[in-house]
Design an enzyme around this catalytic site. Sequence first.
Site, PDB file in Angstrom:
ATOM      1  N   GLU A 117       0.824  -1.217   0.000  1.00  9.51           N
ATOM      2  CA  GLU A 117       0.000   0.000   0.000  1.00  9.51           C
ATOM      3  C   GLU A 117       0.858   1.267   0.000  1.00  9.51           C
ATOM      4  OE1 GLU A 117      -2.933  -0.465  -0.720  1.00  9.51           O
ATOM      5  OE2 GLU A 117      -3.578  -2.373   0.122  1.00  9.51           O
ATOM      6  N   HIS A 140      -2.761   2.247   8.428  1.00 16.12           N
ATOM      7  CA  HIS A 140      -3.849   1.439   7.865  1.00 16.12           C
ATOM      8  C   HIS A 140      -3.975   0.146   8.651  1.00 16.12           C
ATOM      9  CE1 HIS A 140      -6.296  -0.896   5.171  1.00 16.12           C
ATOM     10  NE2 HIS A 140      -5.326  -1.743   4.923  1.00 16.12           N
ATOM     11  N   HIS A 142      -7.203  -3.149  10.021  1.00 14.16           N
ATOM     12  CA  HIS A 142      -8.464  -3.835   9.755  1.00 14.16           C
ATOM     13  C   HIS A 142      -9.272  -4.033  11.045  1.00 14.16           C
ATOM     14  CE1 HIS A 142      -5.964  -5.982   6.334  1.00 14.16           C
ATOM     15  NE2 HIS A 142      -6.201  -4.728   6.049  1.00 14.16           N
ATOM     16  N   GLU A 170     -17.173  11.434  23.137  1.00 15.47           N
ATOM     17  CA  GLU A 170     -15.896  12.040  22.758  1.00 15.47           C
ATOM     18  C   GLU A 170     -15.632  12.062  21.253  1.00 15.47           C
ATOM     19  OE1 GLU A 170     -13.081   8.088  23.446  1.00 15.47           O
ATOM     20  OE2 GLU A 170     -12.325  10.064  23.966  1.00 15.47           O
ATOM     21  N   HIS A 211     -12.943  -3.627   3.996  1.00 16.16           N
ATOM     22  CA  HIS A 211     -11.496  -3.864   4.079  1.00 16.16           C
ATOM     23  C   HIS A 211     -10.892  -3.316   5.379  1.00 16.16           C
ATOM     24  CE1 HIS A 211      -7.334  -3.950   1.982  1.00 16.16           C
ATOM     25  NE2 HIS A 211      -7.162  -3.684   3.254  1.00 16.16           N
TER      26      HIS A 211
HETATM   27  O1  2HA Z   1      -1.595  -6.720   3.529  1.00 13.49           O
HETATM   28  O2  2HA Z   1      -3.536  -4.480   4.743  1.00 13.49           O
HETATM   29  O3  2HA Z   1      -4.278  -3.576   2.401  1.00 13.49           O
HETATM   30  C1  2HA Z   1      -1.561  -5.430   3.982  1.00 13.49           C
HETATM   31  C2  2HA Z   1      -2.874  -4.790   3.796  1.00 13.49           C
HETATM   32  C3  2HA Z   1      -3.304  -4.529   2.421  1.00 13.49           C
HETATM   33 ZN    ZN Z   2      -5.466  -3.727   4.382  1.00 14.18          ZN
END
Ligand code: 2HA
Ligand code: ZN
Length: 271
Positions: A117, A140, A142, A170, A211
């Site tokens: 990414e 980033h 998940h 908050e 995602h």
């Molecule tokens: O594998 O999170 O978006 C890494 C990730 C891809």
């Molecule tokens: Zn990801």
Amino acid sequence: MKDILTAPFMVEMIRTLTNMYDHGWDERNGGNVSLMLDEAEVGEYLDVGGAPLRDIPTGFAAPGLEGRYFLVTGTGKYFKNVRYAPEVNLGLVRIGAGGTRAQLLWGFSDGGSFTSEFPAHMMSHVARLSIDPANRVIMHCHPANLLAMTYVHTLDEREFTRTLWQMCTECIVVFPDGVNVLPWMLCGTNEIGEATAEKMKTARLVVWSQHGIYGAGKDLDETFGLIETAEKAAEIYMKIAHLPRLNTITDGQLRQLEARFGVTAREGYLD
Ligand code: 2HA
Ligand code: ZN
């Protein structure tokens, strides 16, 4: 030269990635983080004038980042392993001419490379720096409840943001700029990178439907806290979405929070 593993930025990066893993946000090789560094702080630990270990093509152009330094997670690497082998799982790169190449100065010692990414990260750095010159982090991951929410809640950004603001008092204080939302898109591409960067111009949180989420901030703690707060709100939502709602935080109350904490809610997001 001092030992780079003792650098405050390295210690903080390893702690943060470990904490993200412990929160369940980064299963297997999920997630990626990039932290922008100043040449002066890197120069205490590495010979920034010396030849790079390797020169890696980025696959895109980011002229705005030429000469900038980033500590970044590696492609295919597991957050859970970073604390045991930081030099394998992390890399420190300097962006080369035009932003089309990155010079590896430290790390990725098994021959690895930066996160898949990288386009979304670098383009998001450019976008956030244009709004806030103090921005240093793109993160980033998940988180389960934010992801779950993208299956059952409208993806309309105003509605998505308002729901999160209503879930914990908050929230409007922590992310008054709200949450932007991208529909499902193929990850790891320049296209999702460009779309994420565009969304980063108006909010520090960008949800990737089905995602995960992107966050931006001036340091690792602040960015972690931003995602942590949104994820907590999404957790409350997922606990109550199927139940009759008898109470909520009203728009009048959200306005009281705005005034009390000196924040300005995203234009047009309050009734
Ligand atoms: O594998 O999170 O978006 C890494 C990730 C891809
Ligand atoms: Zn990801």
